[in-house]
Write a protein that holds these residues in place. Structure first.
Motif, PDB file in Angstrom:
ATOM      1  N   VAL A 103      31.442  35.548 -56.484  1.00 34.81           N
ATOM      2  CA  VAL A 103      32.767  36.072 -55.999  1.00 34.81           C
ATOM      3  C   VAL A 103      32.507  36.279 -54.562  1.00 34.81           C
ATOM      4  O   VAL A 103      31.790  37.135 -54.117  1.00 34.81           O
ATOM      5  CB  VAL A 103      32.926  37.260 -56.770  1.00 34.81           C
ATOM      6  CG1 VAL A 103      34.248  38.214 -56.505  1.00 34.81           C
ATOM      7  CG2 VAL A 103      32.768  37.251 -58.182  1.00 34.81           C
ATOM      8  N   HIS A 104      33.537  35.514 -53.735  1.00 29.98           N
ATOM      9  CA  HIS A 104      33.536  35.574 -52.530  1.00 29.98           C
ATOM     10  C   HIS A 104      34.562  34.995 -51.856  1.00 29.98           C
ATOM     11  O   HIS A 104      35.046  33.871 -51.598  1.00 29.98           O
ATOM     12  CB  HIS A 104      32.306  34.542 -51.897  1.00 29.98           C
ATOM     13  CG  HIS A 104      31.985  34.803 -50.278  1.00 29.98           C
ATOM     14  ND1 HIS A 104      30.697  34.626 -50.057  1.00 29.98           N
ATOM     15  CD2 HIS A 104      32.838  34.952 -49.445  1.00 29.98           C
ATOM     16  CE1 HIS A 104      30.807  34.635 -48.631  1.00 29.98           C
ATOM     17  NE2 HIS A 104      32.026  34.948 -48.115  1.00 29.98           N
ATOM     18  N   THR A 105      35.679  36.042 -51.661  1.00 27.85           N
ATOM     19  CA  THR A 105      37.029  35.369 -51.235  1.00 27.85           C
ATOM     20  C   THR A 105      37.514  36.611 -50.077  1.00 27.85           C
ATOM     21  O   THR A 105      37.449  37.481 -50.329  1.00 27.85           O
ATOM     22  CB  THR A 105      37.981  35.258 -52.303  1.00 27.85           C
ATOM     23  OG1 THR A 105      39.115  34.896 -51.917  1.00 27.85           O
ATOM     24  CG2 THR A 105      38.074  36.509 -53.323  1.00 27.85           C
ATOM     25  N   LEU A 106      38.219  35.926 -49.394  1.00 25.98           N
ATOM     26  CA  LEU A 106      39.063  36.791 -48.355  1.00 25.98           C
ATOM     27  C   LEU A 106      40.411  36.707 -48.492  1.00 25.98           C
ATOM     28  O   LEU A 106      41.161  37.405 -47.902  1.00 25.98           O
ATOM     29  CB  LEU A 106      38.888  35.979 -46.747  1.00 25.98           C
ATOM     30  CG  LEU A 106      37.337  36.055 -46.248  1.00 25.98           C
ATOM     31  CD1 LEU A 106      37.594  35.318 -44.916  1.00 25.98           C
ATOM     32  CD2 LEU A 106      37.276  37.334 -45.629  1.00 25.98           C
ATOM     33  N   LEU A 108      35.243  29.379 -43.817  1.00 28.31           N
ATOM     34  CA  LEU A 108      34.467  30.586 -43.633  1.00 28.31           C
ATOM     35  C   LEU A 108      33.762  30.915 -45.309  1.00 28.31           C
ATOM     36  O   LEU A 108      32.655  31.285 -45.207  1.00 28.31           O
ATOM     37  CB  LEU A 108      35.138  31.907 -43.320  1.00 28.31           C
ATOM     38  CG  LEU A 108      35.314  31.835 -41.769  1.00 28.31           C
ATOM     39  CD1 LEU A 108      36.198  32.980 -41.443  1.00 28.31           C
ATOM     40  CD2 LEU A 108      34.105  31.743 -40.967  1.00 28.31           C
ATOM     41  N   GLU A 109      34.476  30.740 -46.145  1.00 25.19           N
ATOM     42  CA  GLU A 109      33.979  30.886 -47.558  1.00 25.19           C
ATOM     43  C   GLU A 109      33.185  29.785 -48.122  1.00 25.19           C
ATOM     44  O   GLU A 109      32.743  29.713 -49.241  1.00 25.19           O
ATOM     45  CB  GLU A 109      35.120  31.254 -48.496  1.00 25.19           C
ATOM     46  CG  GLU A 109      35.930  32.456 -48.032  1.00 25.19           C
ATOM     47  CD  GLU A 109      37.174  32.716 -48.797  1.00 25.19           C
ATOM     48  OE1 GLU A 109      37.812  33.914 -48.769  1.00 25.19           O
ATOM     49  OE2 GLU A 109      37.822  31.641 -49.443  1.00 25.19           O
ATOM     50  N   ASP A 110      32.891  28.720 -47.407  1.00 24.91           N
ATOM     51  CA  ASP A 110      32.196  27.420 -47.966  1.00 24.91           C
ATOM     52  C   ASP A 110      30.734  28.126 -48.480  1.00 24.91           C
ATOM     53  O   ASP A 110      30.136  28.345 -47.371  1.00 24.91           O
ATOM     54  CB  ASP A 110      32.077  26.456 -47.004  1.00 24.91           C
ATOM     55  CG  ASP A 110      31.519  25.094 -47.287  1.00 24.91           C
ATOM     56  OD1 ASP A 110      31.112  25.075 -48.583  1.00 24.91           O
ATOM     57  OD2 ASP A 110      31.824  24.003 -46.750  1.00 24.91           O
ATOM     58  N   ALA A 111      30.478  27.820 -49.511  1.00 23.11           N
ATOM     59  CA  ALA A 111      29.200  28.396 -49.969  1.00 23.11           C
ATOM     60  C   ALA A 111      28.028  26.977 -50.021  1.00 23.11           C
ATOM     61  O   ALA A 111      26.945  27.160 -50.479  1.00 23.11           O
ATOM     62  CB  ALA A 111      29.201  28.566 -51.585  1.00 23.11           C
ATOM     63  N   ALA A 112      28.348  26.138 -49.169  1.00 27.07           N
ATOM     64  CA  ALA A 112      27.519  25.141 -49.112  1.00 27.07           C
ATOM     65  C   ALA A 112      26.222  25.497 -47.942  1.00 27.07           C
ATOM     66  O   ALA A 112      26.090  24.796 -46.832  1.00 27.07           O
ATOM     67  CB  ALA A 112      28.001  23.768 -48.514  1.00 27.07           C
ATOM     68  N   PRO A 166      45.948  35.718 -38.677  1.00 28.53           N
ATOM     69  CA  PRO A 166      46.450  34.498 -38.965  1.00 28.53           C
ATOM     70  C   PRO A 166      45.196  33.409 -38.520  1.00 28.53           C
ATOM     71  O   PRO A 166      45.217  32.676 -39.083  1.00 28.53           O
ATOM     72  CB  PRO A 166      47.508  34.003 -37.729  1.00 28.53           C
ATOM     73  CG  PRO A 166      47.283  35.684 -36.898  1.00 28.53           C
ATOM     74  CD  PRO A 166      46.745  36.531 -37.607  1.00 28.53           C
ATOM     75  N   ALA A 167      44.520  33.730 -37.493  1.00 26.29           N
ATOM     76  CA  ALA A 167      43.348  32.842 -37.485  1.00 26.29           C
ATOM     77  C   ALA A 167      42.378  32.920 -38.274  1.00 26.29           C
ATOM     78  O   ALA A 167      41.883  31.885 -38.841  1.00 26.29           O
ATOM     79  CB  ALA A 167      42.693  33.159 -35.801  1.00 26.29           C
ATOM     80  N   LEU A 168      42.086  34.001 -38.917  1.00 22.57           N
ATOM     81  CA  LEU A 168      41.278  33.976 -39.942  1.00 22.57           C
ATOM     82  C   LEU A 168      41.701  33.167 -41.343  1.00 22.57           C
ATOM     83  O   LEU A 168      41.180  32.367 -42.067  1.00 22.57           O
ATOM     84  CB  LEU A 168      40.703  35.242 -40.169  1.00 22.57           C
ATOM     85  CG  LEU A 168      39.906  36.114 -39.668  1.00 22.57           C
ATOM     86  CD1 LEU A 168      39.848  37.192 -40.321  1.00 22.57           C
ATOM     87  CD2 LEU A 168      38.346  35.139 -39.876  1.00 22.57           C
ATOM     88  N   ALA A 169      43.184  33.495 -41.358  1.00 29.71           N
ATOM     89  CA  ALA A 169      43.795  32.482 -42.502  1.00 29.71           C
ATOM     90  C   ALA A 169      43.569  31.067 -42.221  1.00 29.71           C
ATOM     91  O   ALA A 169      43.457  30.309 -43.420  1.00 29.71           O
ATOM     92  CB  ALA A 169      44.982  33.012 -42.741  1.00 29.71           C
ATOM     93  N   ARG A 170      43.615  30.518 -41.101  1.00 31.25           N
ATOM     94  CA  ARG A 170      43.427  29.170 -40.895  1.00 31.25           C
ATOM     95  C   ARG A 170      42.134  28.370 -41.306  1.00 31.25           C
ATOM     96  O   ARG A 170      42.091  27.620 -41.814  1.00 31.25           O
ATOM     97  CB  ARG A 170      43.917  28.908 -39.407  1.00 31.25           C
ATOM     98  CG  ARG A 170      45.407  28.768 -39.026  1.00 31.25           C
ATOM     99  CD  ARG A 170      45.485  28.379 -37.363  1.00 31.25           C
ATOM    100  NE  ARG A 170      45.144  27.372 -37.257  1.00 31.25           N
ATOM    101  CZ  ARG A 170      44.913  26.736 -36.006  1.00 31.25           C
ATOM    102  NH1 ARG A 170      45.362  27.521 -34.907  1.00 31.25           N
ATOM    103  NH2 ARG A 170      44.605  25.636 -35.780  1.00 31.25           N
ATOM    104  N   VAL A 171      41.198  29.451 -41.319  1.00 32.48           N
ATOM    105  CA  VAL A 171      39.780  28.845 -41.446  1.00 32.48           C
ATOM    106  C   VAL A 171      39.228  29.410 -42.548  1.00 32.48           C
ATOM    107  O   VAL A 171      37.954  29.276 -42.601  1.00 32.48           O
ATOM    108  CB  VAL A 171      38.998  29.115 -40.120  1.00 32.48           C
ATOM    109  CG1 VAL A 171      39.483  28.526 -38.856  1.00 32.48           C
ATOM    110  CG2 VAL A 171      38.562  30.742 -39.976  1.00 32.48           C
ATOM    111  N   ALA A 172      39.922  30.309 -43.446  1.00 33.77           N
ATOM    112  CA  ALA A 172      39.078  30.932 -44.741  1.00 33.77           C
ATOM    113  C   ALA A 172      38.500  29.906 -45.513  1.00 33.77           C
ATOM    114  O   ALA A 172      37.223  30.371 -45.946  1.00 33.77           O
ATOM    115  CB  ALA A 172      40.351  31.643 -45.262  1.00 33.77           C
ATOM    116  N   ALA A 173      38.847  28.941 -45.695  1.00 36.30           N
ATOM    117  CA  ALA A 173      38.275  27.908 -46.651  1.00 36.30           C
ATOM    118  C   ALA A 173      37.043  27.554 -46.193  1.00 36.30           C
ATOM    119  O   ALA A 173      36.249  27.594 -46.830  1.00 36.30           O
ATOM    120  CB  ALA A 173      39.350  26.872 -46.922  1.00 36.30           C
TER     121      ALA A 173
END
Length: 212
Positions: free
Chosen positions: A165-168, A187-191, A178-185
């Motif tokens: 479970v790891h979501t913004l 930032l949450e990358d679990a690779a 807005p800047a975080l929203a653009r890159v959220a996917a």
């Protein structure tokens, strides 16, 4: 509750290595929050004072555990080129942290100037010095590699404990970031392996002897 030894059973001599191994077993079974002098004593079936004879405080016990974890890193069969050697050592460091539940938490929370930790540090610093870095830069590059490795390993182990479970999403839903929203996917990358490779490449690529 402390286990009672059967009458007439010879008592196995207890040493520091046995205490540390029991503490690591407790860590792997129940996580860092469960590690305590009392917990180790119960696991060994001895009194707390017996554990404290070998590890004077919980802090000292954690230092010995951290050194034992890092001491598991094999230092043989390393590549000869300094750049490849440093990279391989970093990967071995990451693997040893991930091999123990909350291993990164234990190592990050201590400053263990003990043989296992010193041997690994010496091998990494030697690789960086062989690459032509001066003493100050070799030290700082080493710290940077260590911080990257510890930070990502802690995040990876924490995420695993939370069942991924790891979501913004909820925090960004209002549109205030807005800047975080653009890159959220991203930032949450679990690779985590790819992220580790990316960071390690950025740290080591400018570390060569011809870099400014």
């Amino acid at each position: 509750m402390t286990k009672k030894q059967a009458p007439g059973t010879p008592r196995t001599p207890l040493d520091a290595d046995t205490v540390v191994r029991a503490a690591l077993d407790l860590l792997d079974d129940k996580g860092a929050a469960a590690v305590s002098v009392r917990g180790v004593a119960e696991r060994l079936g001895v009194r707390m004072n017996t554990v404290l004879w070998h590890a004077k405080t919980k802090g000292r016990l954690l230092e010995l555990m951290a050194d034992a974890i890092v001491g598991e890193i094999p230092l043989d069969d390393l590549p000869a080129p300094w750049h490849e050697r440093a990279r391989e050592l970093a990967h071995r460091y990451r693997r040893c942290l991930l091999a123990h539940r909350d291993g990164a938490v234990i190592v990050a929370g201590t400053y263990a100037a003990e043989p296992g930790t010193l041997r690994f540090t010496d091998a990494m610093i030697a690789a960086l010095l062989d690459g032509g870095l001066d003493e100050r830069r070799a030290s700082w590059v080493f710290w940077t590699i260590q911080y990257l490795t510890l930070g990502l390993a802690q995040e990876e182990q924490a995420l695993a404990a939370q069942d991924g479970v790891h979501t913004l999403g909820p925090a960004l839903a209002g549109g205030d970031y807005p800047a975080l929203a653009r890159v959220a996917a991203h930032l949450e990358d679990a690779a985590f392996t790819e992220r580790f490779e990316f960071g390690l490449s950025r740290i080591l690529s400018p570390a060569g002897p011809t870099a400014p």
